[in-house]
Design an enzyme around this catalytic site. Structure first.
Site, short mmCIF file in Angstrom:
data_model
loop_
_atom_site.label_atom_id
_atom_site.label_comp_id
_atom_site.label_asym_id
_atom_site.label_seq_id
_atom_site.Cartn_x
_atom_site.Cartn_y
_atom_site.Cartn_z
N SER A 23 0.82 -1.21 0.00
CA SER A 23 0.00 0.00 0.00
C SER A 23 0.85 1.27 0.00
O SER A 23 1.82 1.39 0.75
CB SER A 23 -0.93 0.01 1.22
OG SER A 23 -1.63 1.23 1.30
N ARG A 24 0.45 2.23 -0.82
CA ARG A 24 1.10 3.54 -0.88
C ARG A 24 0.48 4.54 0.09
O ARG A 24 0.96 5.67 0.20
CB ARG A 24 1.00 4.10 -2.30
CG ARG A 24 1.52 3.17 -3.38
CD ARG A 24 3.02 3.12 -3.41
NE ARG A 24 3.53 2.16 -4.38
CZ ARG A 24 4.81 1.99 -4.66
NH1 ARG A 24 5.72 2.71 -4.03
NH2 ARG A 24 5.19 1.09 -5.54
N LYS A 74 -13.52 -4.29 1.83
CA LYS A 74 -14.42 -3.14 1.69
C LYS A 74 -15.88 -3.49 1.93
O LYS A 74 -16.65 -2.67 2.43
CB LYS A 74 -14.24 -2.48 0.32
CG LYS A 74 -12.88 -1.79 0.16
CD LYS A 74 -12.78 -1.05 -1.16
CE LYS A 74 -11.43 -0.37 -1.29
NZ LYS A 74 -11.33 0.43 -2.54
N ASN A 95 -14.39 2.47 2.31
CA ASN A 95 -12.92 2.49 2.33
C ASN A 95 -12.36 3.45 3.38
O ASN A 95 -11.15 3.54 3.54
CB ASN A 95 -12.37 2.85 0.95
CG ASN A 95 -12.45 4.33 0.64
OD1 ASN A 95 -13.31 5.05 1.18
ND2 ASN A 95 -11.59 4.81 -0.25
N GLY A 135 -16.69 -1.98 -17.03
CA GLY A 135 -16.76 -2.76 -15.81
C GLY A 135 -18.00 -2.44 -15.01
O GLY A 135 -18.55 -1.34 -15.12
N ALA A 136 -18.44 -3.42 -14.21
CA ALA A 136 -19.62 -3.22 -13.36
C ALA A 136 -19.41 -3.86 -12.00
O ALA A 136 -20.37 -4.26 -11.34
CB ALA A 136 -20.86 -3.79 -14.04
N ARG A 160 -18.36 -7.26 -19.27
CA ARG A 160 -18.26 -8.56 -19.93
C ARG A 160 -19.59 -9.30 -19.87
O ARG A 160 -20.01 -9.92 -20.83
CB ARG A 160 -17.15 -9.39 -19.28
CG ARG A 160 -16.74 -10.61 -20.07
CD ARG A 160 -15.58 -11.31 -19.40
NE ARG A 160 -14.43 -10.43 -19.24
CZ ARG A 160 -13.53 -10.20 -20.19
NH1 ARG A 160 -13.66 -10.76 -21.39
NH2 ARG A 160 -12.50 -9.41 -19.95
N THR A 161 -20.26 -9.23 -18.71
CA THR A 161 -21.59 -9.82 -18.55
C THR A 161 -22.62 -8.69 -18.63
O THR A 161 -22.67 -7.84 -17.74
CB THR A 161 -21.72 -10.55 -17.20
OG1 THR A 161 -20.67 -11.51 -17.09
CG2 THR A 161 -23.06 -11.24 -17.07
#
Length: 294
Positions: A23-24, A74, A95, A135-136, A160-161
């Site tokens: 992690s940054r 999350k 988050n 994306g979803a 994709r779906t």
């Protein structure tokens, strides 16, 4: 959540994940603390996969002020919260968490981090623009409400779906109507049916394709001149999606600015002070480049 004098003991915050060593966030929050003079100590905490809630309740009970949450926790953070902000409710994930009035509060700053990076750092106002979101999944869910609140003319979600895209959009119909935003969703293959009249101003890759070194099947004409192609992923080198978009003529940006901006929003929630992000983003970019060369 008020400013703490630097002479006092530092207030403790962490980023929690599993794994979390990469992690940054400690780099970013240490820079914010130096810049603002806030007495903040920020570290990493790797919680057991089966003991997130217990680990974080113990952290808070021991005097922790708040924490950020990264994968894979999350959704569990969402369940841990006693109070959720509207954007956390819309995202279905959390988050950023903190204690206030004895209750655990949860927020999601990912989406606001995205839009601030696009609008402030990349000088691309989203109002009346057309946005294509690839994306979803969770990343896309977290982006939807902040994107809608910027009042773009249209948001197209391609996944994709196809049914996943449609299901996600159903969650945001009311918000989109209230802000005058047109929504459309479908499968990635449906992008082939679009014409040049349907070209979007901003294309955001919120899918996991870059993690796997894959390029989403986006027709080249959707990534031409005048288009901002944005990948939520980041690294020392451009992602394969951004390399492809650049070859098609698009202006490109990775998600490093989003990372810094979402952290700045969390810092503001916790401390009531909004840090300047540009110098921190520049330093983090330089650190990534130095690591690559080293």
């Amino acid at each position: 959540m008020t400013s703490t004098e630097s002479s006092q003991p530092a207030d403790r915050y962490v980023v929690v994940g599993n794994p979390v060593a990469h992690s940054r966030s400690p780099f970013i929050h240490a820079a914010f603390a130096r810049q603002t003079g806030e007495a903040v100590e920020y570290g990493r905490l790797e919680a057991p996969l089966d003991a997130f809630a217990d680990t974080m309740r113990a952290f808070l009970a021991e005097g922790g002020y708040g924490f950020n949450v990264t994968v894979p926790f999350k959704l569990q953070a969402y369940d841990l919260a006693d109070r959720l902000t509207p954007r956390a409710e819309a995202a279905g994930a959390v988050n950023t968490m903190w204690i206030e009035d004895g209750l655990i509060h949860g927020d999601n700053t990912d989406g606001i981090g995205l839009v601030r990076d696009i609008q402030d750092n990349l000088d691309t106002l989203l109002e009346d623009k057309r946005v294509l979101l690839l994306g979803a999944g969770g990343a896309a869910m977290g982006a939807m409400l902040p994107l809608i609140e910027c009042r773009p003319s249209r948001i197209v979600v391609a996944n994709r779906t196809a049914s996943r895209a449609s299901d996600m959009l159903e969650e945001f119909v009311e918000a989109a109507d209230s802000f005058g935003v047109e929504l459309w969703g479908g499968g990635l293959d449906a992008l082939e049916q679009l014409s040049e009249d349907d070209v979007c101003d901003v294309v955001i890759n919120a899918s996991s394709s870059s993690l796997h070194g894959e390029v989403p099947p986006v027709p080249a004409f959707l990534l031409g001149d005048g288009v901002l192609a944005y990948d939520m992923m980041y690294g020392a080198e451009p992602t394969v999606f951004l390399q492809h978009a650049a070859q098609c003529g698009a202006r490109t940006a990775d998600g490093l600015g989003m990372l810094v901006e979402q952290a700045a929003e969390a810092f503001y929630i916790w401390r009531g002070v909004r840090p300047r992000t540009a110098p921190v983003l520049a330093d983090l970019r330089a650190a990534l480049q130095a690591e690559r060369k080293g």
